[in-house]
Write an enzyme that holds these catalytic residues in place. Structure first.
Site, PDB file in Angstrom:
ATOM      1  N   ASP A   1      -5.916  -5.551   5.881  1.00 50.67           N
ATOM      2  CA  ASP A   1      -7.056  -4.988   5.160  1.00 50.67           C
ATOM      3  C   ASP A   1      -8.066  -6.103   4.866  1.00 50.67           C
ATOM      4  O   ASP A   1      -9.276  -5.956   5.077  1.00 50.67           O
ATOM      5  CB  ASP A   1      -6.557  -4.364   3.857  1.00 50.67           C
ATOM      6  CG  ASP A   1      -7.575  -3.452   3.217  1.00 50.67           C
ATOM      7  OD1 ASP A   1      -8.598  -3.173   3.855  1.00 50.67           O
ATOM      8  OD2 ASP A   1      -7.343  -3.020   2.071  1.00 50.67           O
TER       9      ASP A   1
ATOM     10  N   ASP B   1      -2.738 -17.271   5.757  1.00 47.90           N
ATOM     11  CA  ASP B   1      -3.847 -18.003   5.118  1.00 47.90           C
ATOM     12  C   ASP B   1      -4.506 -18.944   6.127  1.00 47.90           C
ATOM     13  O   ASP B   1      -5.742 -19.072   6.157  1.00 47.90           O
ATOM     14  CB  ASP B   1      -3.402 -18.754   3.852  1.00 47.90           C
ATOM     15  CG  ASP B   1      -2.004 -19.303   3.917  1.00 47.90           C
ATOM     16  OD1 ASP B   1      -1.252 -18.900   4.824  1.00 47.90           O
ATOM     17  OD2 ASP B   1      -1.645 -20.143   3.079  1.00 47.90           O
TER      18      ASP B   1
ATOM     19  N   TYR C   1       0.809  -1.215   0.000  1.00 47.54           N
ATOM     20  CA  TYR C   1       0.000   0.000   0.000  1.00 47.54           C
ATOM     21  C   TYR C   1       0.843   1.266   0.000  1.00 47.54           C
ATOM     22  O   TYR C   1       0.299   2.366   0.003  1.00 47.54           O
ATOM     23  CB  TYR C   1      -0.971   0.006   1.181  1.00 47.54           C
ATOM     24  CG  TYR C   1      -2.103  -0.997   1.043  1.00 47.54           C
ATOM     25  CD1 TYR C   1      -1.944  -2.157   0.310  1.00 47.54           C
ATOM     26  CD2 TYR C   1      -3.329  -0.783   1.646  1.00 47.54           C
ATOM     27  CE1 TYR C   1      -2.956  -3.084   0.186  1.00 47.54           C
ATOM     28  CE2 TYR C   1      -4.360  -1.703   1.531  1.00 47.54           C
ATOM     29  CZ  TYR C   1      -4.164  -2.847   0.795  1.00 47.54           C
ATOM     30  OH  TYR C   1      -5.172  -3.762   0.672  1.00 47.54           O
TER      31      TYR C   1
ATOM     32  N   LYS D   1       2.937 -13.927   6.045  1.00 47.07           N
ATOM     33  CA  LYS D   1       3.206 -14.896   4.978  1.00 47.07           C
ATOM     34  C   LYS D   1       4.723 -15.064   4.892  1.00 47.07           C
ATOM     35  O   LYS D   1       5.310 -15.049   3.797  1.00 47.07           O
ATOM     36  CB  LYS D   1       2.594 -14.370   3.668  1.00 47.07           C
ATOM     37  CG  LYS D   1       2.490 -15.415   2.572  1.00 47.07           C
ATOM     38  CD  LYS D   1       1.467 -16.488   2.855  1.00 47.07           C
ATOM     39  CE  LYS D   1       1.516 -17.596   1.804  1.00 47.07           C
ATOM     40  NZ  LYS D   1       0.727 -18.769   2.168  1.00 47.07           N
TER      41      LYS D   1
END
Ligand code: NAP
Length: 481
Positions: A233, A209, A129, A176
């Protein structure tokens, strides 16, 4: 009771003005005496030709008041101007986005009864972002995922401090890092380094995940989740759905100087001006704002009034259906009528001031013990197949200190010994390293290489291959030895 505090209020776009009006009416009805200074940002500002979407008088007001209550701002998707939301967050370095959700009385979901009460602490200014995008070739786009050690330290410390201020018991760090070892891995490493300073709070790591999976499967196991910007987000929209949807999800953007309070949801333009939307998210954002201002009694009063109103069965169209839901204005009046009510069975977190980390504004230089430049990745735009391009490049660097180690295409090695299953695009990462594994190259060697390449090739991007303290500061391509 009156604080005489001035707060910048940005009504925003779409359903924003209705949400903000509801929040202001309710906060005013508590008697805290806030002076609201109205300023604008977003679509109407873009239309005036101000490309940032945030005009100077809005910036000036926020610099003075340091506290903002804002409605959602519409952003053109996929083209044109930058998001004015992101601009506001970044201009004022509000590096933490706090997004709590909790089970609400009267709002029945498939998770009702589990007592969901969790908060996502999302890093707010770095990651993808940062919005640093380039078309490297006409057919290949790139977005830089920038994660700094300083940024990770700030968000991790703030997450622990926030947890303490709210009396929460555990923090999961969701990353991640198994795939993005440097960027996402930096948050994990920072979290594991800082966690021992907070022995009163249980800490654990979860792959993002699996975090999403666990949130749907067993959400009650989570208390605080700290994560990077894009992960946060996405999972915070997910967590809002666990308790009834975006209409119930508030947020605070916190930095060391400025705090911006807003709903998680956007401007939902199709409902604008229809008096049907759910203002609860913005009302609960104003509860977070009241706590930030030290108005703990007023915050508690408003939160109880919201819970009481929901418990009495007053619900808006997002829950009941837009043809039968309570109009926004009536729902707001019901909350005001409930100020002073107390709801049994639902814990309202009173909170305490958060010790917001005060970072050094100067550049923080991380100085390694040793540093070695071992080579460079040069990205070429080329329609040639790697099996043709590879030998040409090998010939080009013959007699120089550099050799071509490999070519990768979208991260997978395609030369030498390329795999014929790979679809080739016109952007090739060509990895050149020193012929002597123990030696270092200098920047002049890279300049000479680029000059030689320019004769017949189009280079579009260059990265350094560096080792810090003997550890590679770059990753291998998929399939690279
Ligand atoms: P959205 O505005 O959040 O709306 C998505 C859906 O969520 C709505 O269609 C509605 O669903 C539900 N919803 C959201 N807020 C609600 C409320 N207060 N009451 C009732 N239902 C509500 O997301 P979007 O349509 O993706 O984005 C629209 C614009 O907002 C875009 O320009 C986007 O960039 C911007 N945006 C701004 C912010 C911000 O300012 N912080 C955040 C996100 C998006 P149902 O129709 O199913 O009821």
């Amino acid at each position: 009771m009156s604080t005489h505090r001035t707060v910048t209020v940005i009504p925003g776009d779409g359903i924003g003005p209705e949400c903000v009006q509801a929040a202001i009416e309710i906060v005013d009805a508590t008697g805290v005496g806030i002076h609201w200074e109205e300023r604008h940002a977003g679509e109407r500002v873009f239309r005036q030709g101000i490309a940032s979407g945030v005009p100077k008088d809005t910036i000036e007001s926020i610099n003075r008041t340091r506290v903002v209550l804002k409605g959602p701002l519409g952003t053109p998707v996929g083209y044109g101007e930058k998001s004015a939301n992101v601009t506001l967050r970044k201009l004022f370095e509000t590096y933490a986005n706090i997004r709590p959700v909790r089970e609400l009385p009267g709002v029945t979901t498939r998770y009702s009864g589990l007592g969901i009460d969790l908060v996502v602490v999302r890093e707010n200014v770095e990651d993808l972002y940062a919005g640093i995008e380039h078309m490297q070739t006409p057919g290949v786009a790139q977005c830089l995922k920038l994660i700094s050690r300083k940024g990770c330290e700030k968000i991790v410390r703030l997450a622990f401090e926030y947890a303490r201020s709210e009396g929460r018991r555990s923090i999961a760090c969701a990353t991640k890092s198994n795939i993005m070892k440097f960027t996402e891995g930096e948050l994990k490493r920072t979290f594991e380094r800082i966690a021992p300073e907070y022995p009163d709070i249980e800490s654990w790591h979860v792959i993002i995940d699996n975090c999403a999976h666990q949130l749907v499967k067993k959400p009650e196991q989570f208390d605080v989740i700290v994560t990077t910007n894009m992960n946060g987000d996405i999972i915070s929209d997910l967590t809002s759905a666990l308790v009834g949807g975006l209409g119930f999800a508030p947020s605070a953007n916190l930095g060391s100087d400025v705090a911006i309070f807003e709903a998680v949801h956007g401007s939902a333009p199709k409902y604008a001006g229809r008096n049907v939307i759910n203002p609860t998210a913005l009302v609960l954002s104003s509860v977070m704002m009241l706590k930030h201002l030290g108005e703990y009694d007023a915050a508690e009063t408003v939160e109880h009034a919201v819970l009481a109103t929901l418990q009495q069965g007053y619900l808006t169209g997002d829950v009941l259906g837009y043809d039968v839901g309570m109009p926004t204005s009536e729902y707001t009046k019901a909350i005001i009528a409930n100020l002073g009510e107390r709801v049994g069975g639902y814990k309202v977190r009173r909170g305490k001031p958060i010790a917001i980390p005060q970072p050094d504004r100067n550049p923080v230089t991380v100085v390694p013990g040793t540093r070695r430049l071992i080579g460079t990745d040069v990205f070429l735009e080329s329609g040639q197949h790697p099996s043709t391009l590879g030998p040409i490049l090998e010939q080009l660097v013959e007699g120089t200190p550099l050799r071509l180690k490999m070519i990768s295409n979208r991260g997978t090695k395609v030369y030498p010994d390329g795999n014929s299953n790979i679809d080739i695009v016109d952007q090739h990462r060509c990895r050149f390293v020193h012929r002597d594994d123990q030696a270092a190259i200098d920047h002049a060697a890279i300049r000479h290489l680029l000059a030689a390449l320019e004769t017949d090739h189009r280079w579009v991007h260059v990265e350094l291959l560096q080792e810090f303290d003997g550890e590679p500061g770059y990753t291998k391509a998929q399939g690279e030895d």
